[in-house]
Design an enzyme around this catalytic site. Sequence first.
Site: not given
Length: 656
Positions: A339, A552, A548
Site C-alpha cells: 500500500d 487494506d 496499514d
Amino acid sequence: MGHCNCSHCHSEPKSKISPYLLPAISFLMLLGGIAMQVAEAGFFNQTIRFIWYALAYLPVGLPVMKEAVESIREKDIFSEFTLMCIATLGAFYIGEYPEGVAVMLFYSIGELFQGNALAKARKNIRTLLDVRPETATVVRNNEYFRTAPTDVTPGEIIEVKAGERVPLDGKLLSETADFNTAALTGESVPRTISQDEEVLAGMIVTDKVIRLEVTKPYSQSTLARILELVQNASERKAPAELFIRKFARIYTPIVTGLAFLIVLLPYVYSLIQPDFLFIFNDWLYRALVFLVISCPCALVISIPLGYFGGIGAASRQGILFKGGNYLDAITKINTVVFDKTGTLTKGIFEVQSLSTAGHLSEKELLRVIASVESRSNHPIAKAILAYAHEQQVEIDSSVETTELAGFGLKAIIGDKEIAVGNDKMMAKEGILFHPSETSVSPRWNNCFSEVKQIPETVVICAINGQYAGHLLLTDEPKEDAAAAVEQLKGLYVNNIEILSGDKQIIVTNLATRLGIPHGYGDLLPEGKVAHLEELKRNPENRIAFVGDGINDAPVLALSDIGIAMGGLGSDAAIETADVVIQTDQPSKVATAIRIGKFTRTIVWQNIALAFGVKLIVLILGAGGVATMWEAVFADVGVALLAILNAVRILKTNNPD
C-alpha cells in the site's frame, strides 16, 4: 506430546528459590558419589551407595515423576517424562545408580535451558507492547491521575496531549481537534474531529490538548487484542512442529515396544536354544540404554523452541509473527505488494512547489500564506511554516485570522483581504482562478476540473478576490522505503508492486523514485482485491501484502502473508494480518523474511543433528556397545546442543 508443562519451563518461578538449586545439589552429590567410588572408600558400601545416589536423584527426579503422573492422568502415557522415569528407575534396579542420576540430572538441565530460552523469547515478544501507550491521564474532580488503561472505566474523562497516542476509544469533548489517522483511513490528509465524534485508540493528537469521554473498556481496545495475539502466537504451529508432534505420538510407543522386545526376544531365544546364556540384567541394561537414546526430547524441545525463538528474535526487531506457520510461509514469498499511504510514505506533509500568478514574488506570496497559517495548528499549516523557515522567509505571527472549518483561513493584512484554503473555499468565496493565466478568468466553478487534476494537496491563496498563487504539498516516502525495495531485491523478491487509492501520477512518481517496477493508482479497496486475485491466478506467485488501513483488511486476508504496519495500524488491519510491524518501517519486511529463513535453517539443522546422532547410538545401544553415558549424550546432550543452536536465533540482530 511436543510441549512441556514442567516447573522448569515456567518463565516466572512461583518461589524465590533459584531453579538451579536442586540440579546443583544433585550434581554435587553425583560428583561426590563418583569420587568415593573411585577412591574405594570403605564406608561407601552397597547400602550407603544406594541411599547416597537415591538422595542425589530425588531433587531432579521428583518433579519429573510428578509431571509423568499428570501426563498419564491426561492419557498421554508415552511422554518424555514417563520414558525418563522408566529408564532411570530401571538403572537403579540393575545397580547403575550414577547413570540413573546422570540421566535425570542432565534431562532437568536441558529443561532449564529450554525454560530460560522460552522466557527470553517471551520477554522479547512483550517488548513489542512498549511502543503503545501504557498509561492514561484521567481527570477526576478536576485532579489529574496517571493510571493504567485497565483502570479506566467507560464514562470517565481522559486527557491526551499533543503528540501523544490515544490509549482508549472515546468521544471528543473538545470543540475540534486534528488527528493523524493515516493508518485508519488510508488517506494522507489529517482528520479534523468535532465535538461528540468518536476518537479511536491509536490515533495521535497533532495540534492541542484534548479531553475524551471513554466509551470502551481496556479489554476491548487494540492494546488488549495485541497482547492476546502475542500470548497466542505459539499456538499456530509450523509444518515441522506439527510433523514432530504427530511423529512423537507414533514414534514413542514404538521405541518403548522395541525396548521391551530387546529383553523379551533374547529370553524367548534362550528357551529355544538352551546353549544361549540369557542374563536378564544385561539385556535390561541394553533396553534402558535404547529407551534413553530413543526419547525424542531433542526434537520435541528444540523445534518448537526454534520457531518460538524466531518469533522472539523478530519481536526484538519490532516484528510480531502470529505463529510459527507464518515464519515458514514467509520464506517462500516471491511477490511483495505495498500500500502507499502510511506504508511507504510518512503520512506527513511537505511542500513540493510554490506557484505565483505574477502579482507577487514567490517569497512575498510565501510570507503572506505562512503569516495567515501561523495561527493554525493544522499539520498542513505546520508544513507550510516549516517550509517558510527553510526558505528564511520572515512571517507576521500577529495576523488575526478567522478559521472556516473544513475550508481554510481568512485574514486582513494591511488593506488586503487574504483567503488561504482549499478548492471548496475558493468556490465558496467566488474567487477567480486560473493558474496558467494572470488575466481575469472564469469563475472557480468553471475551472473546478482543472484544479482537481492537480495530483498533490493544493493550498490556494487569494488576495482581494483574485487568485494569487498556490502551494503543492505531498506525502514524502519514509526514510527506509528505498532501502526496503533494495533489500527485497537482494532476497530475490523481484516482483514488487504498489497498490493505492491515490492518483496514478502520484503512484507512478513514487514507484519510479523507489525503484519499484509496477505502481497502480486510482484503486478502491475492491480494485486492490481484484488486482491481488489476478496475481494469485499464477500458482507460482507467493504474495505478501503490506498495508496499514481499514481499507487494506480485505487484501491482507487474501494474500499468502498479510503484513500490517502496527504502530498506528487500524484494528481491522492488525487483526487480519499474519505479521505486524510495530515500528512502521517497510524495511522490516525484508528483515522478517531473513528471520524466517534463518529460523527454518536452524530447525532443519536440529532435525538432522537429532536424527543422525540418535540413529547411530540406537544401533550401538541395541548391540550392547553403547553404555548409559553414550545414551545420556545421545538424548540430553543432543537436546542441549539443539537448544543452544535454537538460542542463536534469539541472539541474532539481523540474520543473513
